[in-house]
Design an enzyme around this catalytic site. Structure first.
Site, PDB file in Angstrom:
ATOM      1  N   ALA A  58      -7.240  49.904  -8.577  1.00 52.93           N
ATOM      2  CA  ALA A  58      -6.780  49.763  -9.960  1.00 52.93           C
ATOM      3  C   ALA A  58      -5.557  48.862 -10.015  1.00 52.93           C
ATOM      4  CB  ALA A  58      -6.445  51.141 -10.528  1.00 52.93           C
ATOM      5  N   GLY A  98     -10.449  52.111  -6.452  1.00 55.52           N
ATOM      6  CA  GLY A  98     -11.381  51.822  -7.531  1.00 55.52           C
ATOM      7  C   GLY A  98     -12.422  50.794  -7.147  1.00 55.52           C
ATOM      8  N   GLU A 101     -15.045  52.690  -5.490  1.00 60.52           N
ATOM      9  CA  GLU A 101     -15.716  53.508  -6.504  1.00 60.52           C
ATOM     10  C   GLU A 101     -16.693  52.665  -7.324  1.00 60.52           C
ATOM     11  OE1 GLU A 101     -12.872  57.153  -7.693  1.00 60.52           O
ATOM     12  OE2 GLU A 101     -11.916  55.205  -7.899  1.00 60.52           O
ATOM     13  N   GLU A 121      -5.945  56.429  -2.478  1.00 61.20           N
ATOM     14  CA  GLU A 121      -5.171  56.907  -3.630  1.00 61.20           C
ATOM     15  C   GLU A 121      -4.155  57.986  -3.268  1.00 61.20           C
ATOM     16  OE1 GLU A 121      -9.031  55.398  -5.537  1.00 61.20           O
ATOM     17  OE2 GLU A 121      -8.396  56.330  -3.652  1.00 61.20           O
TER      18      GLU A 121
END
Length: 715
Positions: A58, A98, A101, A121
Site C-alpha cells: 500500500a 498489498g 494480496e 505488514e
C-alpha cells in the site's frame, strides 16, 4: 496502462518507484479490469508492473490522510477475483503486502526466478488487510501461511513454487520474457473454468486445523517478537479463516483485527521507524558529492571478535579482505572465527557450499600491514587506545595507495586527532560497527572535520553491500550511540549501588522491551572495554579522577576481580555457557561496597529504573541535537533501534519522549538533578526545557526548523 494483444488484455501498473497501490493505481485496476471483462475480444487478462517491481504494498502515506479508504484495496481485489475471465499476475521484483494480496486475488500467478514474495505488514504494526490472512491458508498449508503473515519474511520464487503460491516460475531475469510468458500462459488458461481458481471459494488447505498449531505459533512469537501486538493479531486472523462459516465472515474479522492494530500506539511507532530508516539515507551534503568510490578490496586491522566480524561483513559482500594482527595467536583465532561463521551460514542454508568456497577465496590473513599496499579501504579495529591508533594510521598512510580510505572503528575516540596523524585527513572517517559486527545492523558513519564528501559518500554506500543501516553522526566523545549509552549505563550502576540488584535493573528494562538489560549488555560486550575507556580518561585512578563528581567503583572492582563478563564466565552475573545466574559473591561484594561507601540501601521501583535510564538517553539525545552531532531526532532513534536493542514498537528514545510528553520527561529530569547534583548529565537540555515549557512536541518543532538545522549542523 491498458493494451490488448491476441485476445489478452495487459494491465501494466506504473507508479514509480515501487508501484505502491495508491488511489490512482487502485482506480486504474478497477476501471481497466472491468473494461477487459466487458470486452468480447478479450479472453484473459494479465496484471504486470513496469519498473523495478510488482507492487510492494500500500501507499503508507495514505494511512495518515484516510485516502486508503477510497476504493479500498479489498474491494479492488474482490472485483478482480470475481471477474468473468482468467486473470494472471506476472510478478517480478518483490510482491509484498498489498502487492501479494493483489496476486492472490488473481486466478493464476507467475513469477520470475528472481522474484520474492511476502506479507511484511506486521513490521509496521498492522496485519494484511486485503484478504491476505484469509486467502493464503486456502492456497498453501496453514503453518506456512502463519509464517508469512506473522514474521514479515520474504520467500524466493523457487520456494513459492514449491509451496504452490505461484503456478509457474519463469526461468529468466528478463522482464520482457516474463511479459511474453504471462501472455502465452493466459492464452493457455483462457478457456478453462475459473470457479475453482477463486481462492475465496476454496476450503482451507489440509482441512480442519487443530488449535495446537495456533498455540505453538503464539508461543514462538512471544519469544521471537516479545511485546509485539501485530504478529499475535495475525495469528488470530489466520485462525479466524479456519473457524468462520464463510469467506466474507473471515474478511470482516480480518478488517476488525486490522483496525484494532492500526489504532494501537505500536502501529504508529512502527510506521515512524519505517520512515525514519529511509530518512537516515537523506544526507543534504551528499546531494552534490562525487559518486562513491568502488571498493574491491579491504584490510581489517585487529583480529579480535570485532575485527573478525567486520572481515566477515566485507567477505559476504564479495569484497576481497585481508585480516591483520601482529600476534600469531590472535590472528589464528580471528581466522577461526571467520571460517566458523561461514561454515555456520552454510549449515543454516544462508549460503551454498559453492558460495562459501568463493568467499574463502577472497580471504587472506597476515601479520604485516605491508600486505595492505593495494587495498581500497582499511578498517582499524584494535582496542581503544589513542597512541596505538595513531601509530597504525601513520603506518597505513605510508603503505596504502593514495586513493585508499582509512577508517577507524573507534567507539569513543576523537576522529580528528587520529586523522591528523596522516597526510590524508580527507580520507579518514569513522565506521563504527557494533558487536558482533557480522550480526548487528547499525553502522555509525562518523564524519571528521576534514572528511571529504567523497569519503563520506563511499563509507555510506558500503552500508547496502555490508547489510547495515548507516547513520551519519558527528565527531564527539562516543558520537551518538555510545555517548548516550554512557548515561544509561551509569544510572543502571548507580541504582545498583543505591540498593537494586543487577537482576532487578535488567529485569525492569527487559520488561520495558529492551533486547537485554544494561548490565547483561556490559557482560556481553566485555567489562574490560569500559574499564579501558575509563582508564584512558583517568577515571579509574582516584588521584586523576575529577573531584566533586559522582563516580562508582563497582564496575572497576568487578574487573579487578577478573570478572570481565561472558568471556570469563563471570561479570555482573555468573555464566554457565550462555545461561546467566545471580552470583552470591557479587551480591556480597555489593553489600560490602555499600557499607564502605556509606550507602544505605533503599527500595527502587521498576518505574524509577525505567525513567532514570530512558530519560537519561533522551536528555543526552536533545543535547546531541542542539550540538548538531545528529542530523535529526529520527537518526538518533535508528541508532538505538539497530545498535542497542531498543524496542522497535516504542519507536526509539526520542519518539518515546514525545509520546510520554516532554513536560513529564523534563519534570522527572529536574527531580533526578535535585537528587544527584553531582551528576552533570542530569542538567536539562535547554532545547528540552524550551519545548517542555512551551507545550510543543519534538517532532512538530523539528519539522519547522529542519532546514535551518541542516544548515547549522556539524554534519
Amino acid at each position: 496502462t491498458y493494451e490488448v494483444e491476441g485476445g489478452v488484455a495487459i494491465l501494466t501498473i506504473n507508479n514509480p518507484p515501487v508501484n505502491a497501490l495508491g488511489f490512482p493505481v487502485r482506480t486504474g485496476l478497477i476501471e481497466h479490469s472491468a473494461k477487459a471483462f466487458n470486452d468480447p475480444a478479450v479472453k484473459a487478462v494479465v496484471i504486470i508492473a513496469a519498473g523495478r517491481s510488482f507492487p510492494v504494498g500500500a501507499d503508507v502515506t495514505e494511512f495518515a490522510t484516510g485516502k486508503s479508504m477510497e476504493k479500498p484495496l479489498p474491494e479492488v481485489i474482490d472485483a478482480i477475483e470475481q471477474g468473468s475471465k482468467p486473470v494472471v499476475a506476472a510478478v517480478h521484483g518483490t510482491a509484498l503486502g498489498g502487492g501479494l494480496e493483489v496476486a492472490l486475488g488473481c486466478h493464476y500467478r507467475l513469477g520470475l526466478v528472481s522474484a520474492k514474495f511476502g506479507l511484511p505488514e506486521v513490521l509496521i504494526g498492522i496485519i494484511p488487510g486485503a484478504g491476505g490472512t484469509q486467502r493464503l491458508p486456502r492456497l498453501i498449508p496453514v503453518d506456512k501461511a502463519l509464517e508469512l503473515c506473522t514474521k514479515g519474511m520474504h520467500i524466493s520464487a523457487s520456494k513459492a513454487a514449491k509451496l504452490g503460491l505461484i503456478d509457474r516460475m519463469v526461468d529468466s531475469k528478463d522482464w520482457s520474457v516474463l511479459r511474453s510468458s504471462a501472455i502465452n500462459f493466459a492464452r493457455e488458461v483462457a478457456s478453462k473454468p475459473i470457479d475453482d481458481r477463486r481462492l475465496c471459494s476454496r476450503p482451507i488447505v489440509g482441512g480442519p486445523v487443530p488449535d495446537s498449531v495456533f498455540d505453538k505459533a503464539r508461543a514462538d512469537l512471544a519469544r521471537s517478537h516479545r511485546g509485539w501486538i501485530s504478529p499475535q493479531a495475525a495469528v488470530k486472523a489466520v485462525q479466524a479463516a479456519t473457524k468462520v462459516s464463510s469467506f466474507q465472515e473471515g474478511m470482516d474479522e480480518e478488517q476488525n483485527i486490522f483496525m484494532e492494530c492500526f489504532v494501537d500506539p505500536q502501529s504508529a511507532a512502527l510506521r515512524y521507524a519505517f520512515f525514519a530508516e529511509r530518512e537516515a539515507n537523506k544526507i543534504p551534503e551528499l546531494k552534490t558529492a562525487p559518486p562513491p568510490m568502488k571498493i574491491n578490496s579491504c584490510g581489517v586491522i585487529g583480529a579480535g571478535t570485532m575485527g573478525a566480524g567486520i572481515a566477515v561483513c566485507f567477505l559476504q559482500a564479495g569484497i576481497r579482505t585481508t585480516l591483520i594482527d601482529v600476534k600469531q595467536d590472535m590472528l589464528e583465532r580471528g581466522v577461526g572465527y571467520v571460517k566458523k561463521t561461514i561454515e555456520s551460514a552454510v549449515r543454516k542454508g544462508q549460503m551454498s557450499v559453492e558460495q562459501a568456497a568463493g568467499v574463502q577465496q577472497l580471504f587472506n590473513a597476515s601479520l604485516s600491514t605491508q600486505d595492505l599496499s593495494g587495498v581500497d579501504i582499511v578498517v582499524e579495529a584494535v582496542f581503544e587506545g589513542m597512541d596505538l591508533k595513531k601509530k597504525i594510521f601513520k603506518e597505513c598512510d605510508a603503505i596504502c595507495p593514495p586513493h585508499c580510505i582509512l577508517a577507524t572503528n573507534t567507539s569513543t575516540l576523537n576522529i580528528d586527532v587520529i586523522a591528523d596523524s596522516t597526510s590524508r585527513p580527507d580520507k579518514v572517517i569513522g565506521m563504527h560497527f557494533f558487536s558482533p559486527a557480522n550480526i548487528m545492523k547499525l553502522l555509525e558513519v562518523v564524519k571528521g572535520a576534514k572528511s571529504s564528501p567523497s569519503t563520506i559518500n563511499t563509507a555510506f554506500s558500503l552500508a547496502g553491500p555490508l547489510k547495515k543501516v548507516a547513520v551519519l553522526v558527528g565527531n564527539c566523545d562516543g558520537f551518538v550511540g555510545n555517548r548516550m549509552i554512557a548515561n544509561y549505563g551509569a544510572e543502571a550502576v548507580f541504582m545498583v549501588e543505591e540498593g537494586a540488584t543487577p537482576a532487578q535493573v535488567d529485569g525492569a528494562l527487559f520488561e520495558y522491551g529492551m533486547a537485554m538489560g544494561p548490565l547483561t549488555m556490559s557482560d556481553l560486550a566485555g567489562l574490560d572495554i569500559g574499564y579501558r575507556i575509563r582508564s584512558e580518561k583517568g577515571l579509574v585512578d582516584p588521584k586523576t579522577r575529577p573531584k566533586g563528581l559522582r563516580y562508582t567503583e563497582l564496575p572497576d572492582k568487578l574487573c579487578e576481580m577478573g570478572r570481565l563478563g561472558q568471556k570469563t564466565q563471570a561479570g555482573w552475573y555468573r555464566y554457565e555457557g550462555r545461561s546467566k545466574k545471580d552470583d552470591p559473591s557479587v551480591l556480597q561484594m555489593l553489600d560490602q561496597h555499600r557499607s564502605t561507601a556509606g550507602v544505605t540501601p533503599r527500595a527502587i521501583t521498576n518505574d524509577e529504573i525505567i525513567e532514570r535510564t530512558i530519560y537519561g538517553l533522551v536528555n543526552e539525545g536533545f543535547k546531541i541535537l542542539e550540538e548538531g552531532v545528529a542530523l535529526r531526532p529520527s537518526d538518533i532513534d535508528i541508532c538505538y533501534l539497530y545498535g542497542y536493542g531498543f524496542p522497535r514498537y516504542r519507536g526509539g528514545p526520542m519518539y518515546y519522549a514525545d509520546q510520554v510528553g516532554l513536560k513529564n520527561v523534563y519534570d522527572a529530569i529536574l527531580r533526578f538533578q535535585a537528587a544527584q547534583p553531582d551528576v552533570p548529565y542530569w542538567a536539562p537540555s535547554p532545547l528540552l526545557k524550551e519545548l517542555a515549557e512551551s507545550g510543543k512536541s519534538l517532532s512538530k518543532y523539528w519539522k519547522k526548523r529542519e532546514k535551518a538545522a541542516s544548515q547549522n549542523s556539524k554534519l
